[in-house]
Design an enzyme around this catalytic site. Structure first.
Site, PDB file in Angstrom:
ATOM      1  N   VAL A  89       0.812  -1.223   0.000  1.00 39.61           N
ATOM      2  CA  VAL A  89       0.000   0.000   0.000  1.00 39.61           C
ATOM      3  C   VAL A  89       0.847   1.276   0.000  1.00 39.61           C
ATOM      4  CG1 VAL A  89      -1.986  -1.116   1.106  1.00 39.61           C
ATOM      5  CG2 VAL A  89      -0.272   0.068   2.526  1.00 39.61           C
ATOM      6  N   TYR A 145       5.516   5.897  14.905  1.00 37.37           N
ATOM      7  CA  TYR A 145       4.216   5.221  14.814  1.00 37.37           C
ATOM      8  C   TYR A 145       3.099   6.167  15.278  1.00 37.37           C
ATOM      9  CZ  TYR A 145       0.669   1.568  15.702  1.00 37.37           C
ATOM     10  OH  TYR A 145      -0.486   0.807  15.723  1.00 37.37           O
ATOM     11  N   ALA A 183       3.139   9.393  15.305  1.00 38.39           N
ATOM     12  CA  ALA A 183       2.979  10.478  14.330  1.00 38.39           C
ATOM     13  C   ALA A 183       2.165  10.015  13.123  1.00 38.39           C
ATOM     14  CB  ALA A 183       4.361  10.964  13.879  1.00 38.39           C
ATOM     15  N   LYS A 193      -0.008   7.606  13.007  1.00 38.90           N
ATOM     16  CA  LYS A 193      -1.396   7.342  13.391  1.00 38.90           C
ATOM     17  C   LYS A 193      -2.153   8.643  13.685  1.00 38.90           C
ATOM     18  CE  LYS A 193      -1.601   2.864  13.081  1.00 38.90           C
ATOM     19  NZ  LYS A 193      -2.304   2.304  11.903  1.00 38.90           N
TER      20      LYS A 193
HETATM   21  P1  NAP Z   1      -0.527  -7.376  11.955  1.00 42.42           P
HETATM   22  O1  NAP Z   1      -1.051  -8.609  12.609  1.00 42.42           O
HETATM   23  O2  NAP Z   1       0.940  -7.236  11.811  1.00 42.42           O
HETATM   24  O3  NAP Z   1      -1.235  -7.223  10.526  1.00 42.42           O
HETATM   25  C1  NAP Z   1      -0.865  -6.183   9.619  1.00 42.42           C
HETATM   26  C2  NAP Z   1      -0.870  -6.757   8.230  1.00 42.42           C
HETATM   27  O4  NAP Z   1      -0.555  -5.695   7.304  1.00 42.42           O
HETATM   28  C3  NAP Z   1       0.205  -7.844   8.045  1.00 42.42           C
HETATM   29  O5  NAP Z   1      -0.300  -8.941   7.326  1.00 42.42           O
HETATM   30  C4  NAP Z   1       1.277  -7.094   7.276  1.00 42.42           C
HETATM   31  O6  NAP Z   1       2.128  -7.917   6.509  1.00 42.42           O
HETATM   32  C5  NAP Z   1       0.422  -6.213   6.406  1.00 42.42           C
HETATM   33  N1  NAP Z   1       1.221  -5.153   5.786  1.00 42.42           N
HETATM   34  C6  NAP Z   1       2.331  -4.539   6.281  1.00 42.42           C
HETATM   35  N2  NAP Z   1       2.799  -3.631   5.431  1.00 42.42           N
HETATM   36  C7  NAP Z   1       1.986  -3.668   4.353  1.00 42.42           C
HETATM   37  C8  NAP Z   1       1.966  -2.967   3.135  1.00 42.42           C
HETATM   38  N3  NAP Z   1       2.909  -2.033   2.865  1.00 42.42           N
HETATM   39  N4  NAP Z   1       1.001  -3.244   2.234  1.00 42.42           N
HETATM   40  C9  NAP Z   1       0.067  -4.185   2.502  1.00 42.42           C
HETATM   41  N5  NAP Z   1       0.031  -4.889   3.643  1.00 42.42           N
HETATM   42  C10 NAP Z   1       0.984  -4.645   4.565  1.00 42.42           C
HETATM   43  O7  NAP Z   1      -1.016  -6.087  12.755  1.00 42.42           O
HETATM   44  P2  NAP Z   1      -2.407  -5.758  13.515  1.00 42.42           P
HETATM   45  O8  NAP Z   1      -2.103  -5.715  14.961  1.00 42.42           O
HETATM   46  O9  NAP Z   1      -3.506  -6.605  13.007  1.00 42.42           O
HETATM   47  O10 NAP Z   1      -2.601  -4.235  13.062  1.00 42.42           O
HETATM   48  C11 NAP Z   1      -3.575  -3.841  12.094  1.00 42.42           C
HETATM   49  C12 NAP Z   1      -3.703  -2.329  12.153  1.00 42.42           C
HETATM   50  O11 NAP Z   1      -4.159  -1.951  13.462  1.00 42.42           O
HETATM   51  C13 NAP Z   1      -2.383  -1.599  11.923  1.00 42.42           C
HETATM   52  O12 NAP Z   1      -2.623  -0.417  11.180  1.00 42.42           O
HETATM   53  C14 NAP Z   1      -1.929  -1.279  13.339  1.00 42.42           C
HETATM   54  O13 NAP Z   1      -1.052  -0.176  13.357  1.00 42.42           O
HETATM   55  C15 NAP Z   1      -3.269  -0.989  13.998  1.00 42.42           C
HETATM   56  N6  NAP Z   1      -3.254  -1.103  15.453  1.00 42.42           N
HETATM   57  C16 NAP Z   1      -2.853  -2.254  16.061  1.00 42.42           C
HETATM   58  C17 NAP Z   1      -2.846  -2.320  17.449  1.00 42.42           C
HETATM   59  C18 NAP Z   1      -2.394  -3.568  18.184  1.00 42.42           C
HETATM   60  O14 NAP Z   1      -2.205  -3.477  19.417  1.00 42.42           O
HETATM   61  N7  NAP Z   1      -2.283  -4.715  17.540  1.00 42.42           N
HETATM   62  C19 NAP Z   1      -3.241  -1.209  18.210  1.00 42.42           C
HETATM   63  C20 NAP Z   1      -3.633  -0.056  17.549  1.00 42.42           C
HETATM   64  C21 NAP Z   1      -3.641   0.001  16.170  1.00 42.42           C
HETATM   65  P3  NAP Z   1       3.526  -8.390   7.195  1.00 42.42           P
HETATM   66  O15 NAP Z   1       3.156  -9.274   8.347  1.00 42.42           O
HETATM   67  O16 NAP Z   1       4.233  -9.102   6.084  1.00 42.42           O
HETATM   68  O17 NAP Z   1       4.230  -7.126   7.642  1.00 42.42           O
END
Ligand code: NAP
Length: 258
Positions: A56, A167, A169, A171
């Site tokens: 993305v 991160y 910044a 978000k």
């Molecule tokens: P996750 O399990 O790591 O899932 C994120 C997915 O996005 C992974 O499959 C990752 O692939 C993929 N990805 C990374 N870079 C990408 C790119 N350039 N293009 C397309 N796909 C890409 O993380 P999650 O915890 O589910 O997080 C999902 C969202 O919620 C994120 O935006 C995160 O910042 C946000 N969030 C998470 C938390 C938390 O505590 N978990 C809290 C607040 C916000 P790879 O594994 O290959 O990198």
């Protein structure tokens, strides 16, 4: 079946929160495209025929991905990255040391030691990615006169995060972008909202050490981390007609932490 006849695209849906959102939307009747940077991960969520591989943060790859879509009712900008495994080890080490110290002598020193590429990659995946996907989605949604966009922010945007200023910044940028685009496209019949999860149990956070995880629970009145399903439920509300009068908002499932 709150999303029957809807077409959705969820980015980063090969893991964690994105996968939970994609599967929940599917269960509610939507036809869901699953984007991820890795094909195998995307295909595992809802099958190979729903998988769309693209980075993305690359506007060319994003444009190609959207060119295969004829209709789009819901876009979830969820793709994200956190720290490398080496960096997680360092974060755990400092966080654990700080739990014992008074006065604190283990300083974070993240900003002074961060190289340009680490900063740029964080902004590129989260903020550029949200912009690139939103731009392409609006080319489909504007003529439709309808659509819903949901952007994943974080409590890091609302409260700061000492070990990850880049991160936080990115978000926070997503939050401002969400509110601006919501005003921009409201007259097109398109709603734009953000979700700012607190600590959520996913592969992104699995390297947080047990000690740091336990300490974090003291800051969460509900006494537990969120599950990906908790965030998917918030996304379903915002995607559905139940949120018909909701735009430019940030919904923060965080167990009462903020
Ligand atoms: P996750 O399990 O790591 O899932 C994120 C997915 O996005 C992974 O499959 C990752 O692939 C993929 N990805 C990374 N870079 C990408 C790119 N350039 N293009 C397309 N796909 C890409 O993380 P999650 O915890 O589910 O997080 C999902 C969202 O919620 C994120 O935006 C995160 O910042 C946000 N969030 C998470 C938390 C938390 O505590 N978990 C809290 C607040 C916000 P790879 O594994 O290959 O990198």
């Amino acid at each position: 079946m709150r999303l029957s006849n809807k077409v959705a695209l969820v980015t980063g849906a090969g893991s964690g929160i994105g996968r939970a959102i994609a599967r929940r939307f599917h269960d509610e009747g939507a036809f869901v495209y699953v984007n991820d940077i890795r094909a195998a991960a995307a295909e595992e969520t809802l099958g190979a025929d729903r998988a769309l591989v693209a980075d993305v943060s690359d506007s060319g790859q994003v444009a190609t991905m959207f060119s295969s879509l004829e209709r789009l009712d819901i876009l979830v900008n969820n793709a994200g990255v956190a720290e490398s495994p080496e960096r997680w080890r360092e974060v755990n080490r400092i966080a654990e040391a700080r739990l014992e110290e008074s006065p604190i002598t283990s300083h974070w020193d993240v900003t002074v030691s961060m190289d340009d590429s680490t900063w740029r990659r964080m902004i590129a995946v989260h903020l550029d990615g949200t912009f690139f996907c939103t731009r392409e989605a609006l080319k489909i949604m504007n003529p439709q006169g309808s659509g819903v966009i949901i952007n994943l922010s974080s409590t890091a945007a609302l409260a700061g995060l000492a070990d990850a200023p880049h991160y936080a910044a990115a978000k926070a940028g997503i939050l401002g972008y969400t509110k601006a685009v919501a005003k921009e496209v409201a007259s097109r019949g398109i709603r734009v909202n953000a979700i700012a999860p607190g600590f959520t149990q996913t592969p992104m956070t699995e390297l947080v050490s047990d000690k740091v995880r336990s300490a974090s629970l003291a800051t969460i009145p509900m006494g537990r981390w969120g599950q990906a399903s908790d965030i998917a439920a918030a996304a379903l509300f915002l995607a559905s007609d139940d949120a018909a009068y909701v735009t430019g908002q940030c919904l923060s499932p965080n167990g009462g932490a903020l």
